[in-house]
Design a protein around this motif. Structure first.
Motif, PDB file in Angstrom:
ATOM      1  N   ARG A   1       0.949   5.990  11.047  1.00  0.00           N
ATOM      2  CA  ARG A   1       1.434   7.259  10.525  1.00  0.00           C
ATOM      3  C   ARG A   1       2.798   7.092   9.847  1.00  0.00           C
ATOM      4  O   ARG A   1       3.005   7.536   8.715  1.00  0.00           O
TER       5      ARG A   1
ATOM      6  N   TRP B   1       2.462   4.954   6.631  1.00  0.00           N
ATOM      7  CA  TRP B   1       1.806   5.635   5.520  1.00  0.00           C
ATOM      8  C   TRP B   1       2.719   6.692   4.910  1.00  0.00           C
ATOM      9  O   TRP B   1       2.789   6.840   3.688  1.00  0.00           O
ATOM     10  N   ARG B   2       3.448   7.402   5.748  1.00  0.00           N
ATOM     11  CA  ARG B   2       4.378   8.415   5.240  1.00  0.00           C
ATOM     12  C   ARG B   2       5.455   7.759   4.381  1.00  0.00           C
ATOM     13  O   ARG B   2       5.788   8.243   3.299  1.00  0.00           O
TER      14      ARG B   2
ATOM     15  N   MET C   1       6.923  14.292   2.665  1.00  0.00           N
ATOM     16  CA  MET C   1       5.534  13.992   2.964  1.00  0.00           C
ATOM     17  C   MET C   1       5.183  14.465   4.369  1.00  0.00           C
ATOM     18  O   MET C   1       5.904  14.189   5.321  1.00  0.00           O
TER      19      MET C   1
ATOM     20  N   VAL D   1       1.946  14.112   6.939  1.00  0.00           N
ATOM     21  CA  VAL D   1       0.662  13.450   7.135  1.00  0.00           C
ATOM     22  C   VAL D   1       0.152  13.776   8.537  1.00  0.00           C
ATOM     23  O   VAL D   1       0.920  14.191   9.413  1.00  0.00           O
TER      24      VAL D   1
ATOM     25  N   VAL E   1      -3.566   8.550  11.434  1.00  0.00           N
ATOM     26  CA  VAL E   1      -3.930   8.049  10.110  1.00  0.00           C
ATOM     27  C   VAL E   1      -4.900   6.893  10.303  1.00  0.00           C
ATOM     28  O   VAL E   1      -4.584   5.913  10.983  1.00  0.00           O
TER      29      VAL E   1
ATOM     30  N   GLY F   1      -5.124   3.938   4.659  1.00  0.00           N
ATOM     31  CA  GLY F   1      -4.420   4.282   3.436  1.00  0.00           C
ATOM     32  C   GLY F   1      -4.066   3.024   2.667  1.00  0.00           C
ATOM     33  O   GLY F   1      -3.712   1.998   3.259  1.00  0.00           O
TER      34      GLY F   1
ATOM     35  N   ASP G   1      -5.939   9.298   3.651  1.00  0.00           N
ATOM     36  CA  ASP G   1      -6.267  10.471   4.455  1.00  0.00           C
ATOM     37  C   ASP G   1      -5.542  11.713   3.947  1.00  0.00           C
ATOM     38  O   ASP G   1      -4.673  11.629   3.074  1.00  0.00           O
TER      39      ASP G   1
ATOM     40  N   HIS H   1      -2.991  14.785   3.349  1.00  0.00           N
ATOM     41  CA  HIS H   1      -1.536  14.890   3.467  1.00  0.00           C
ATOM     42  C   HIS H   1      -1.052  16.045   2.593  1.00  0.00           C
ATOM     43  O   HIS H   1      -1.822  16.611   1.813  1.00  0.00           O
TER      44      HIS H   1
END
Length: 337
Positions: free
Chosen positions: A29, A32-33, A45, A47, A51, A54, A72, A74
């Motif tokens: 998480r 990805w953010r 962002m 999310v 997650v 990504g 995913d 967001h």
């Protein structure tokens, strides 16, 4: 757009590449953010707590940044405060939605985009994108000034689907999608040329959407040429495809058609032959070609004479069709580009 590469790798195209693959669930998480924020600049962002997957691939084509994102749900929000503190507000983002849906909010408009649509948003003004499901997007970031539009015209352009019901839009969208896919693979001079053509296409599509008279724009001849080339691409297998037939279908004289192709530095017939040779080369490189004769492939793509095809193929690629196919069987990846 930012070039930070925290926990990112540099891909073959030299831009940062991100993926959650291989990361433990507890780290995905936050990773990805940060990856999304690094790629798209000063953006807030949000999310999900969990997650699954990504990936982000970035590269350059000329002066344009190309970005492919798959992941995913967001929500991305760019506020006035974030804009004031960032240095990347001189860009617009042109985005093709390949899979999923996205709700775009900018300039007092809120539009839900679906797969296959192309749209634009402006980094200089507040914008919010909400992605409710797994998605796949392809984007080009280009300087705002490149479009040559006034502020009022740019306001009218954002957060709305572009060209999804026009012949020009149906030409531009797959072109830009393919350009993002291949960005980073061009030699510098070629990349600059391709980028200029891409900007011309986007600008003309924007002008069409805004209701400008395209006959009065500097790109009118180029756009007509692109439409004709797209038509040729759809009818390459037609052995009756001649300059006379093409001119008649596009309501112009043969002389005008030839004059358009002077922009390519080729005659119409020569341009058709090159496209046919490219299709034959791809067919000869594929595994499905094993069950077809070379003459059948040449005939399918509009060559009436197998001997003429063989001579033309060897002149273009330095190998006979048989030699090309044999080489492809041993090194298919080298010969399918």
């Amino acid at each position: 757009m930012s070039a930070e590469t925290s926990e990112a790798e540099l891909g073959d195209a030299g831009g940062p590449q991100y993926t959650t693959a291989g990361l433990p669930a507890s780290r995905r998480r936050a990773y990805w953010r940060e990856a999304l924020s690094n790629t798209f600049g000063s953006v807030d962002m949000k999310v999900p707590d969990e997650v699954e997957h990504g990936s982000i691939r970035t590269s350059l084509v000329g002066s344009l940044q190309a970005v492919t994102v798959e992941g995913d749900p967001h929500r991305a929000q760019r506020t006035r405060k974030l804009i004031a503190g960032s240095g990347n507000d001189e860009y617009v983002v042109v985005k093709v939605l390949s899979r999923g849906t996205v709700r775009v909010e900018q300039d007092a408009r809120e539009t839900c985009m679906s797969a296959g649509q192309l749209f634009v948003y402006d980094m200089a003004r507040p914008v919010q994108l909400t992605v409710p499901e797994r998605f796949h997007t392809k984007s080009l970031a280009l300087p705002r000034r490149a479009l040559g539009l006034s502020e009022s015209d740019l306001h009218r352009l954002t957060a709305t689907p572009l060209g999804d019901r026009s012949p020009l839009g149906r030409l531009v969208t797959p072109f830009l999608s393919h350009l993002v896919d291949t960005a980073g693979s061009y030699r510098p001079q070629t990349g600059e040329s391709v980028a200029r053509h891409a900007v011309d296409l986007i600008q003309t599509l924007a002008e069409e959407h805004l209701g400008f008279d395209l006959q009065d724009t500097p790109n009118a001849a180029r756009m007509t040429l692109l439409r004709i080339q797209a038509h040729i691409g759809e009818h390459l297998a037609d052995r009756e495809l001649t300059p006379e037939v093409i001119a008649r279908r596009h309501h112009m004289s043969v002389r005008s058609l030839h004059k358009l192709f002077e922009l390519e530095g080729l005659t119409v017939s020569r341009w058709i032959q090159q496209r046919r040779l490219e299709q034959c080369r791809r067919a000869l490189s594929g595994h499905q070609a094993r069950g077809r004769t070379i003459a059948a492939i040449a005939h399918h793509w509009g060559f009436a004479s197998a001997a003429h095809f063989s001579r033309s193929f060897k002149a273009a690629y330095g190998l006979s069709p048989a030699e090309w196919r044999n080489a492809a069987l041993h090194a298919p990846q080298e010969n399918t580009r």
